[in-house]
Design an enzyme around this catalytic site. Sequence first.
Site, PDB file in Angstrom:
ATOM      1  N   SER A 149       0.927  -0.983   0.062  1.00 44.14           N
ATOM      2  CA  SER A 149      -0.094   0.044   0.227  1.00 44.14           C
ATOM      3  C   SER A 149       0.997   1.212  -0.088  1.00 44.14           C
ATOM      4  O   SER A 149       1.840   1.280   0.695  1.00 44.14           O
ATOM      5  CB  SER A 149      -0.838   0.019   1.264  1.00 44.14           C
ATOM      6  OG  SER A 149      -1.484   1.166   1.474  1.00 44.14           O
ATOM      7  N   TYR A 172      -1.834   1.001  10.074  1.00 44.14           N
ATOM      8  CA  TYR A 172      -1.899   0.154   8.658  1.00 44.14           C
ATOM      9  C   TYR A 172      -0.511   0.326   7.744  1.00 44.14           C
ATOM     10  O   TYR A 172       0.079  -0.745   7.420  1.00 44.14           O
ATOM     11  CB  TYR A 172      -3.041   0.502   8.036  1.00 44.14           C
ATOM     12  CG  TYR A 172      -3.095  -0.301   6.590  1.00 44.14           C
ATOM     13  CD1 TYR A 172      -3.356  -1.690   6.740  1.00 44.14           C
ATOM     14  CD2 TYR A 172      -3.336   0.403   5.620  1.00 44.14           C
ATOM     15  CE1 TYR A 172      -3.665  -2.304   5.598  1.00 44.14           C
ATOM     16  CE2 TYR A 172      -3.447  -0.121   4.283  1.00 44.14           C
ATOM     17  CZ  TYR A 172      -3.664  -1.527   4.102  1.00 44.14           C
ATOM     18  OH  TYR A 172      -3.734  -2.336   3.198  1.00 44.14           O
TER      19      TYR A 172
END
Length: 278
Positions: A149, A172
């Site tokens: 990501s 995250y």
Amino acid sequence: MNRFEGKNAIVTGASRGIGKGIAKRLAAEGANVAITARTLDSHPTLSGSLNETLAELNAHSGTHIAIQADLADAESRATIVHQAREALGPIDILVNNAAAAIYQPMVGYPLKRRRLMLEINLLGPHDLIDAVLPDMEASGEGWIVNLSSATANLAVGPPFPSDGVKGVFGFYGTTKAALNRMTSALAVELHPRNIRINTIEPQAAVLSEGADELVGNILRPDQIESMEAMVEAAVALCDCPIDRCGEILSSLSLLDELGLTVMTLDATTPYPGGHRPV
């Protein structure tokens, strides 16, 4: 249409979203595919399940299997490769797609959630990689694709942007940065064994069911890429040459570099929207 014929693949997090798309594309191009996730029949809030994905895979030739497992639990995830190997044979391709994304500020982030995300986003992929390596080493080649990501990128400032979800995706992004670093470290060891390992991340947002719940209401159309574009980039790394190893890649940039046409998930025709959803 048959570039993966005879190859056996595992795709995690394939009950919906990017994982489902990758599994469908691999099956459409001839692979035998084992899919795994927690949701076998239904999820309380999100659409999609392993059995739904499996039904779509079975529209293609080959052997396909659904494995219900919890990547957050070491004992549960330890069964995945064994079951896949029993059904398909030695594993050639591993796609670590499953991820946990719980967005909230870093300050005061609960330990239970930190542990959960580390288990699913980092420790689980490492365990599955260790489990498939004997097959890949025995066959003399293999492909490992880790889904990362752009949240792994460092914040630029001060002042630091905090609009949208920028102020709440910190942990995250931390796990995805660790996944990138782990991929690079493993490449040093695996490249001499003819095993490719890379990460691929969406260059823009892919509105899977989970992502739509998190950020769908705040994104502009130009901030979204098609599921088909992300899948096209991911499957390109499932048969890449050995000199592509240890790279941290972005979907649309890779497609441009390779000059690839974005195809539909059944691999039959060019996707009408190309990089963008129709």
